[in-house]
Write a protein that holds these residues in place. Structure first.
Motif, PDB file in Angstrom:
ATOM      1  N   ILE A 146      -4.963   4.122   2.836  1.00 49.51           N
ATOM      2  CA  ILE A 146      -5.260   3.500   1.540  1.00 49.51           C
ATOM      3  C   ILE A 146      -3.962   3.225   0.785  1.00 49.51           C
ATOM      4  O   ILE A 146      -3.814   2.193   0.121  1.00 49.51           O
ATOM      5  N   ASN A 147      -3.010   4.151   0.902  1.00 46.07           N
ATOM      6  CA  ASN A 147      -1.755   4.087   0.143  1.00 46.07           C
ATOM      7  C   ASN A 147      -0.556   3.799   1.036  1.00 46.07           C
ATOM      8  O   ASN A 147       0.510   4.391   0.887  1.00 46.07           O
ATOM      9  N   GLY A 148      -0.731   2.845   1.939  1.00 45.89           N
ATOM     10  CA  GLY A 148       0.358   2.482   2.836  1.00 45.89           C
ATOM     11  C   GLY A 148       1.569   1.897   2.143  1.00 45.89           C
ATOM     12  O   GLY A 148       2.661   1.877   2.715  1.00 45.89           O
ATOM     13  N   GLU A 149       1.398   1.435   0.903  1.00 40.35           N
ATOM     14  CA  GLU A 149       2.552   0.935   0.152  1.00 40.35           C
ATOM     15  C   GLU A 149       3.455   2.070  -0.307  1.00 40.35           C
ATOM     16  O   GLU A 149       4.631   1.851  -0.599  1.00 40.35           O
ATOM     17  N   LEU A 150       2.912   3.277  -0.379  1.00 39.58           N
ATOM     18  CA  LEU A 150       3.687   4.450  -0.796  1.00 39.58           C
ATOM     19  C   LEU A 150       4.164   5.254   0.403  1.00 39.58           C
ATOM     20  O   LEU A 150       5.325   5.657   0.474  1.00 39.58           O
TER      21      LEU A 150
END
Length: 229
Positions: A146-150
């Motif tokens: 879900i938080n692949g940008e982080l």
């Protein structure tokens, strides 16, 4: 004002590394987060960190009924050897929120913990991993995609399932699992999860080992070396 669990039903984390103009010299050792009097968490800061050089960060999620120190124990050797910070938040209940019914309170708490770490330490935004063992690995895989940008890496030790509400970017993934695991048997767990991840286009390194529901030190080292490569 702290965000409520209702703001986090998507599983999306908002905290991001901050540019610290004059970071203070970090104090080595284990430190409580100081965010909750009952279920809190801890951070491990290795010796010899240069405060002016952004450090890698691993967020480490415990298994069902676990506590922060279990994950610090698991990663301490690698933290000291490779100069990385380990953040180990604790779940609000006996295990992580999505396993108990949906994203919310644990996502909010992890976001608060990350915000505090990003304010205290210079963190390399290109070297942030989400790791976990057992239920923590299941939650880590779910929250990580879900938080692949982080999170650019996910390190999952003996996961049971995935339940992402959405996906973002494509973090690299490491999975290990014991072939004699009687808690989360390998056939319905990692042997189903890993092929599904590969079909979805994720870069996955997968290792099976001759053991049960444990994390051998060599698997931790392999995962961390891949993360830092």
């Amino acid at each position: 004002m702290a965000a409520t669990s209702n703001d986090y039903t998507s599983g999306v984390l908002r905290a991001r590394p901050e540019r610290i103009a004059t970071p203070a010299a970090p104090t080595p050792g284990r430190h409580p987060l100081g965010l909750d009097g009952t279920r809190d968490g801890a951070v491990l800061v290795p010796a010899g960190l240069d405060p002016a050089k952004p450090a890698p960060l691993i967020v480490a999620l415990h298994g069902a009924g676990g506590i922060a120190t279990q994950m610090l124990d698991l990663l301490e050797v690698q933290a000291e050897r490779h100069g990385l910070i380990v953040l180990a938040p604790e779940s609000r209940g006996s295990t992580w929120d999505v396993i108990r019914g949906g994203y919310g309170s644990d996502v909010a708490f992890i976001d608060r913990a990350l915000t505090k770490i990003f304010q205290l330490h210079a963190i390399d935004p290109a070297q942030i991993a989400l790791s976990g063992f057992s239920d923590g690995a299941s939650y880590g895989l779910s929250l990580g995609v879900i938080n692949g940008e982080l999170f650019d890496h996910i390190l999952a030790f003996s996961p049971g399932f995935m339940a992402p509400a959405s996906t973002a970017d494509t973090p690299r993934i490491f999975v290990s699992h014991g072939i004699h695991d009687e808690v989360l048997p390998i056939d319905p767990c990692s042997r189903r999860i890993v092929p599904a991840l590969k079909r979805a286009g994720y870069d996955v390194e997968y290792h099976e080992f001759d053991g049960g529901h444990v994390v051998p030190p060599e698997m931790v080292e392999r995962a961390v070396v891949r993360f830092l490569a």
